[in-house]
Motif scaffolding. Structure first.
Motif, PDB file in Angstrom:
ATOM      1  N   MET A   1       3.733   4.915  15.491  1.00  0.00           N
ATOM      2  CA  MET A   1       3.852   3.675  14.624  1.00  0.00           C
ATOM      3  C   MET A   1       4.739   3.760  13.456  1.00  0.00           C
ATOM      4  SD  MET A   1       0.794   1.712  12.743  1.00  0.00           S
ATOM      5  CE  MET A   1       1.039   0.276  11.859  1.00  0.00           C
ATOM      6  N   ASN A   2       5.658   2.682  13.222  1.00  0.00           N
ATOM      7  CA  ASN A   2       6.546   2.675  12.279  1.00  0.00           C
ATOM      8  C   ASN A   2       5.707   2.974  10.619  1.00  0.00           C
ATOM      9  OD1 ASN A   2       8.782   2.418  10.186  1.00  0.00           O
ATOM     10  ND2 ASN A   2       9.848   1.050  11.492  1.00  0.00           N
ATOM     11  N   SER A   3       6.192   3.528   9.600  1.00  0.00           N
ATOM     12  CA  SER A   3       5.421   3.629   8.703  1.00  0.00           C
ATOM     13  C   SER A   3       6.301   3.705   7.345  1.00  0.00           C
ATOM     14  CB  SER A   3       4.597   5.013   8.562  1.00  0.00           C
ATOM     15  OG  SER A   3       5.386   6.107   8.585  1.00  0.00           O
ATOM     16  N   LEU A   4       7.299   2.875   7.420  1.00  0.00           N
ATOM     17  CA  LEU A   4       8.147   2.394   6.211  1.00  0.00           C
ATOM     18  C   LEU A   4       7.641   1.459   5.387  1.00  0.00           C
ATOM     19  CD1 LEU A   4      11.760   2.578   8.010  1.00  0.00           C
ATOM     20  CD2 LEU A   4      10.320   4.280   7.028  1.00  0.00           C
ATOM     21  N   THR A 271       4.430   7.979   3.065  1.00  0.00           N
ATOM     22  CA  THR A 271       3.813   9.244   2.228  1.00  0.00           C
ATOM     23  C   THR A 271       4.359   9.077   0.951  1.00  0.00           C
ATOM     24  OG1 THR A 271       5.915  10.393   3.046  1.00  0.00           O
ATOM     25  CG2 THR A 271       3.663  10.818   3.919  1.00  0.00           C
ATOM     26  N   VAL A 272       5.393   8.311   0.381  1.00  0.00           N
ATOM     27  CA  VAL A 272       5.863   8.167  -1.183  1.00  0.00           C
ATOM     28  C   VAL A 272       4.769   7.341  -1.918  1.00  0.00           C
ATOM     29  CG1 VAL A 272       7.486   6.893  -2.352  1.00  0.00           C
ATOM     30  CG2 VAL A 272       8.194   8.342  -0.612  1.00  0.00           C
ATOM     31  N   GLU A 274       1.568   7.098  -0.862  1.00  0.00           N
ATOM     32  CA  GLU A 274       0.298   7.953  -0.902  1.00  0.00           C
ATOM     33  C   GLU A 274       0.407   9.060  -1.955  1.00  0.00           C
ATOM     34  OE1 GLU A 274      -1.182   8.208   3.642  1.00  0.00           O
ATOM     35  OE2 GLU A 274       0.572   9.489   3.215  1.00  0.00           O
ATOM     36  N   SER A 275       1.483   9.736  -2.211  1.00  0.00           N
ATOM     37  CA  SER A 275       1.851  10.529  -3.452  1.00  0.00           C
ATOM     38  C   SER A 275       1.691   9.730  -4.577  1.00  0.00           C
ATOM     39  CB  SER A 275       3.245  11.022  -3.058  1.00  0.00           C
ATOM     40  OG  SER A 275       3.441  11.975  -4.444  1.00  0.00           O
ATOM     41  N   LEU A 276       2.216   8.692  -4.775  1.00  0.00           N
ATOM     42  CA  LEU A 276       2.129   7.885  -6.133  1.00  0.00           C
ATOM     43  C   LEU A 276       0.453   7.516  -6.452  1.00  0.00           C
ATOM     44  CD1 LEU A 276       4.714   5.106  -5.811  1.00  0.00           C
ATOM     45  CD2 LEU A 276       4.712   7.024  -7.556  1.00  0.00           C
ATOM     46  N   ARG A 277      -0.261   7.338  -5.413  1.00  0.00           N
ATOM     47  CA  ARG A 277      -1.680   7.310  -5.616  1.00  0.00           C
ATOM     48  C   ARG A 277      -2.471   8.372  -5.690  1.00  0.00           C
ATOM     49  NH1 ARG A 277      -2.129   2.517  -0.740  1.00  0.00           N
ATOM     50  NH2 ARG A 277      -1.674   0.710  -2.143  1.00  0.00           N
ATOM     51  N   SER A 278      -2.059   9.536  -5.667  1.00  0.00           N
ATOM     52  CA  SER A 278      -2.756  10.669  -5.403  1.00  0.00           C
ATOM     53  C   SER A 278      -3.004  11.323  -6.917  1.00  0.00           C
ATOM     54  CB  SER A 278      -1.996  11.798  -4.628  1.00  0.00           C
ATOM     55  OG  SER A 278      -0.971  12.429  -5.202  1.00  0.00           O
TER      56      SER A 278
END
Length: 278
Positions: A1-4, A271-272, A274-278
């Motif tokens: 699945m595209n995840s952009l 993932t960008v 996800e990283s901002l939210r971590s």
């Protein structure tokens, strides 16, 4: 699945040419997993965008792009993932918007002195649901045959230090960062390269923003060269900031910039976010 994803976009609620609904439909066509609507100094498009995101099965990141001033220069701070419905946030935002309106009135008066047929009322009628920016003023002049192109409108009249330019009443980057954080959001220094600062001056600003608890730099952006992106990534690492990015999509007001892909050079993974939210 595209995840952009795309974490910097604009709609007709400010100076884009697609409605929030049209923007989310386009995001679906582009197979984006998530986008942030980051209109200038307004959250007016977010409610519509939320409904369109549900319909199109796309994750909407609530956003805004604040205009601020640092030592006489314009600095933009993007807010992401904040509680935009907070009453205190909206009260402060209304004050920022009043400042923008006063500025528009002054620039329109200067344009009238240059012989252009433009008024605050006519601009508001042309963009009835928008928080107007210089791009709206330029678009009005082009649409009404007053000037050939948006580029010429900025180069000759509305760009920084052009003859009809009026600086914003000062809102500091620190104030916008604090406001974003008060509502649980993520504060991002938008397109640092576009500030056109020398590297020492840019690092001075980043260090100051870091002291104000800036969260991230916009490391990925439509007009960056490979060298620009590498430099921004190095600065983010040096100052222990996270990376964000987006196209700065405005529809036909920036016709060479495409949603999700910018000038064809953007690929921002989920993932960008996800990283901002971590």
């Amino acid at each position: 699945m595209n995840s952009l994803i795309d974490l910097h976009t604009h709609s007709t609620a400010s100076d884009g040419t697609l409605t929030p609904t049209e923007l989310l439909s386009l995001a679906k066509e582009q197979h984006l997993k998530a986008i942030a609507l980051t209109d200038h100094d307004t959250t007016a498009g977010l409610e519509e965008a939320e409904q369109a995101a549900i319909k199109n099965h796309i994750e909407l990141v609530p956003g805004i792009e604040f205009s601020s001033t640092w030592n006489g220069s314009s600095v933009h701070i993007v807010g992401l993932d904040f509680n935009w419905k907070d009453a205190g946030f909206q009260e402060t935002l209304a004050k920022f918007q009043s400042s923008r309106t006063r500025r528009n009135i002054k620039m329109i008066a200067l344009l009238q002195k240059e012989g252009f047929h433009i008024s605050m009322e006519s601009v508001q009628n042309a963009f009835p649901n928008s928080t107007c920016t210089r791009a709206n003023l330029a678009r009005f002049l082009v649409d009404n045959g007053e000037i050939p192109s948006i580029r010429e409108a900025f180069d000759r009249y509305l760009g920084d230090h052009a003859k009809c330019y009026v600086p914003r009443e000062e809102v500091t980057p620190a104030q916008t960062i604090d406001l974003i954080h008060q509502c649980g959001g993520i504060a991002v220094f938008a397109h640092p390269v576009l500030c056109r600062f020398s590297m020492p001056r840019l690092e001075e600003l980043i260090l100051e923003l870091k002291k104000s608890n800036l969260d991230a730099l916009e490391v990925f952006y439509s007009t960056y060269t490979h060298s620009d992106q590498t430099s921004m990534a190095r600065l983010a690492e040096k100052y222990q900031l996270k990376s964000s990015g987006g196209s700065d999509f405005h529809g036909s007001n920036k016709p060479l910039i495409h949603l999700g892909t910018g000038k064809g050079n953007l690929k921002i993974p989920y993932t960008v976010l996800e990283s901002l939210r971590s």
